[in-house]
Scaffold this motif. Structure first.
Motif, PDB file in Angstrom:
ATOM      1  N   GLU A 130     -51.848  -8.761 -42.228  1.00  0.00           N
ATOM      2  CA  GLU A 130     -52.212  -7.356 -42.500  1.00  0.00           C
ATOM      3  C   GLU A 130     -52.315  -6.558 -41.207  1.00  0.00           C
ATOM      4  O   GLU A 130     -51.905  -5.397 -41.136  1.00  0.00           O
ATOM      5  CB  GLU A 130     -53.585  -7.295 -43.180  1.00  0.00           C
ATOM      6  N   LEU A 158     -48.927  -5.832 -39.849  1.00  0.00           N
ATOM      7  CA  LEU A 158     -48.298  -4.778 -40.673  1.00  0.00           C
ATOM      8  C   LEU A 158     -48.881  -3.410 -40.323  1.00  0.00           C
ATOM      9  O   LEU A 158     -48.145  -2.429 -40.189  1.00  0.00           O
ATOM     10  CB  LEU A 158     -48.524  -5.072 -42.161  1.00  0.00           C
ATOM     11  N   ALA A 159     -50.208  -3.373 -40.136  1.00  0.00           N
ATOM     12  CA  ALA A 159     -50.857  -2.091 -39.817  1.00  0.00           C
ATOM     13  C   ALA A 159     -50.371  -1.552 -38.476  1.00  0.00           C
ATOM     14  O   ALA A 159     -50.403  -0.349 -38.230  1.00  0.00           O
ATOM     15  CB  ALA A 159     -52.373  -2.264 -39.813  1.00  0.00           C
ATOM     16  N   LEU A 213     -49.683  -9.301 -49.766  1.00  0.00           N
ATOM     17  CA  LEU A 213     -49.140  -8.829 -48.475  1.00  0.00           C
ATOM     18  C   LEU A 213     -47.792  -8.148 -48.668  1.00  0.00           C
ATOM     19  O   LEU A 213     -47.473  -7.182 -47.971  1.00  0.00           O
ATOM     20  CB  LEU A 213     -49.030 -10.001 -47.490  1.00  0.00           C
ATOM     21  N   LYS A 245     -48.150  -4.730 -49.318  1.00  0.00           N
ATOM     22  CA  LYS A 245     -48.467  -3.928 -48.122  1.00  0.00           C
ATOM     23  C   LYS A 245     -47.287  -3.838 -47.155  1.00  0.00           C
ATOM     24  O   LYS A 245     -47.447  -3.380 -46.024  1.00  0.00           O
ATOM     25  CB  LYS A 245     -49.680  -4.528 -47.407  1.00  0.00           C
TER      26      LYS A 245
END
Ligand code: NDP
Length: 292
Positions: free
Chosen positions: A19, A22-23, A41, A44
């Motif tokens: 995460e 990805l952010a 995930l 996201k």
């Protein structure tokens, strides 16, 4: 352009790492033994690899977070041909000796292994104050340090593949033993009607003072003594402290709580006294620890 990264292992740690990548806009491929853990995930923006070979093919940098190193062999073992040219950064727990062997295993298959120990629980990953001990080939960190910085400050400790884990375990032992001592003290005080909340300011004061300056700054005092190999005990001898530790055992027994932890401490102090350190200070306990 942010670099691709693959995350292998999607427990609480690995999922949060994915995460976090990805952010930070890193194209992130994920793989987990139980494949369904990748689904949140994917929602996201992660790519779910159908096979471990696909996961390895997707990125040069492969971050591994699993329960132990056996899990790495179980996961990557069936796809060793896909390891060539990969930089494996394993942040799982293991023994330093196991990590040294894992480094050789990775080399045999044309990969580089960077070992690490992350000093943060899942909610702390990527947050200010989080840091990761790394060891192994520094050149791998030169290439991938920018990407890894997303997880926490990059703290490189040396090329011995076991060293990051030793630092991690040293910190973890300090963490567990300090907090277990706190819980023992709370359990003892509770028997006299004192709550954890009432005790907290005193516990916090002592823990803070140990790391600061002043007469209670024993982290510094003991470090100086250990470096000098000299443990003066004229003002507070180890003999006196061994007797005091035995009193904590008695107080715990009388209060009806567990005595294992203070008894282990008393036994350690008494062993150091028996080895001739009774007139020395607390720092001389390290001599007993060095020679079991
Ligand atoms: P776990 O230690 O429970 O690890 C879970 C992951 O390991 C899952 O992805 C699981 O897959 C995988 N796994 C277990 N056995 C195997 C196997 N034989 N083959 C393949 N995969 C396997 O969860 P955490 O995420 O909490 O911890 C990961 C690592 O991070 C551990 O080494 C831990 O010591 C370390 N760590 C944890 C911290 C924390 O606060 N949680 C803090 C700092 C470090 P599956 O989903 O299929 O079961």
């Amino acid at each position: 352009m942010t670099a691709n990264v693959t995350v292998v292992g999607l427990g609480p740690m690995g999922a949060t790492m994915a995460e976090t990548f990805l952010a930070s806009k890193h194209p992130t491929t994920v793989w987990n033994r139980t494949a369904s853990k990748a689904d949140p995930l994917v929602a996201k923006g992660a790519t779910k690899a159908a096979t471990i070979a696909d996961a390895l093919a997707a990125s040069e940098l492969v971050v591994i977070s699993q329960i132990d190193y056996q899990a790495m062999y179980d996961s990557l073992g069936p796809a060793v041909d896909a390891l060539k040219g990969r930089v494996l950064v394993n942040l799982s727990s293991g023994s330093p000796e196991e990590l040294r062997k894992a480094s050789e295993w990775a080399s045999e298959h044309g990969a580089v292994l960077v070992t690490g120990g992350i000093m943060a629980p899942p909610p702390g990953i990527g947050k200010p104050g989080s840091y990761v001990f790394y060891s192994g080939p520094e050149s791998a960190l030169d290439c991938h340090g920018e990407t890894l910085k997303v997880l926490g400050d990059v703290t490189y400790v040396g090329d011995d593949p076991g060293l990051a884990m030793l630092y991690y375990q040293a910190q973890l032992f300090l963490f567990w033993s300090t907090l277990s001592s706190y819980m023992h003290s709370v359990a003892l005080l509770e028997t006299a009607g004192v709550s954890a909340r009432d005790f907290l300011p005193f516990a916090a004061r002592l823990v803070r003072e140990l790391a600061e300056e002043g007469p209670m700054a024993f982290l510094h005092i003991l470090t100086d003594e250990i470096e000098a190999g000299d443990f003066p005990g004229d003002l507070n001898s180890l003999k006196m402290q061994a007797v005091g530790a035995a009193h904590v055992v008695e107080a715990s027994r009388d209060a009806g709580i567990d005595t294992a932890y203070p008894a282990a401490l008393r036994d350690l102090f008494e062993r150091a006294v028996a080895a001739g350190h009774g007139a020395d200070g607390l720092g001389s306990v390290i001599e007993a620890l060095r020679k079991p």
